[in-house]
Design an enzyme around this catalytic site. Sequence first.
Site, short mmCIF file in Angstrom:
data_model
loop_
_atom_site.label_atom_id
_atom_site.label_comp_id
_atom_site.label_asym_id
_atom_site.label_seq_id
_atom_site.Cartn_x
_atom_site.Cartn_y
_atom_site.Cartn_z
N CYS A 289 0.86 -1.18 0.00
CA CYS A 289 0.00 0.00 0.00
C CYS A 289 0.90 1.23 0.00
O CYS A 289 1.73 1.40 0.92
CB CYS A 289 -0.85 -0.04 1.27
SG CYS A 289 -1.86 1.41 1.55
N CYS B 43 -0.98 3.88 -6.50
CA CYS B 43 -1.83 3.23 -5.49
C CYS B 43 -1.99 1.79 -5.93
O CYS B 43 -2.25 1.54 -7.12
CB CYS B 43 -3.19 3.93 -5.42
SG CYS B 43 -4.42 3.05 -4.43
N1 DGL Z 1 -3.95 0.64 -1.93
C1 DGL Z 1 -3.51 1.76 -1.22
C2 DGL Z 1 -2.35 2.49 -1.82
O1 DGL Z 1 -1.54 1.86 -2.47
C3 DGL Z 1 -4.41 2.60 -0.42
C4 DGL Z 1 -5.69 3.02 -0.93
C5 DGL Z 1 -6.54 3.60 0.14
O2 DGL Z 1 -6.96 2.85 1.02
O3 DGL Z 1 -6.78 4.82 0.09
O4 DGL Z 1 -2.21 3.66 -1.63
#
Ligand code: DGL
Length: 263
Positions: free
Chosen positions: A74, A182
Amino acid sequence: MANNQPIGVFDSGVGGLSIWNEIHRLLPNETSIYLADSLNAPYGERNKQEITRLSVKNTELLLSKGAKIIVVACNTATTNAIDHLRAQYDVSFIGIEPATKPAAISTKTGKIGILATKGTLASELYLNTSSKYRGDVEIIQTVGTGLVQIIESGVPKDAKPLLKKYLAPMVEAGVDNIVLGCSHYPFLIDTIRTIIPEGINIIDSGEPVARQTERVLRSEKLLNEDTSLGFHHFYTNASIEILQRFVDKLDIAGPYETDWKDF
Ligand code: DGL
């Protein structure tokens, strides 16, 4: 630490499965545990303190299940909390952040686009990295408000109108590289390709993260020497049906299980 212990992976939801997939492709005999903290998504709208608290909670659960290394799949959690995690725990952490450097180095038009969460774009880590390249290239960055929620609802193609709105300024500016900052966004690639001109590259960080995971496991002598296919456990604290839908899209070589868990 034994080398047949699992690789632990967490994300604010199903998005990090895009990273998990690359790790699995490279290291099919490793076992793994994946946490989709979908109950608390999106992390990108939270402050650093909350993101850190949630990252600690996920880390503790993965460690209690024997993780030998933790992949923070993430960008938002990495850019806001990985320093804290590294200072707090002995295990190695692999993070993911927007691929600003490869995009800036390879651009021919001198313009790159970055699509990421509010939490990532506001983080010190991102600001430091991007400021190194701002003199040489123009960075058109956009917060992908609402995209994570659409993906978490299980129907990524519903994101098309929002994507059109977010990507139009990048295309108009003449970017030749668009960074998906993301881990949820690789699930939008098919839709993105229908929106942007063919010559624009889409860059995400899944493969480099997988290679880095392998490198660290090798240097710590923690690569699994057992050549049989690994077992995978995927947990969610929200909808098991949606987790299952995303897991079904993966090409999983070994046996696996999906489960609901309170965390
Ligand atoms: N998948 C996440 C990222 O890479 C976070 C997305 C989120 O929960 O806002 O930033």
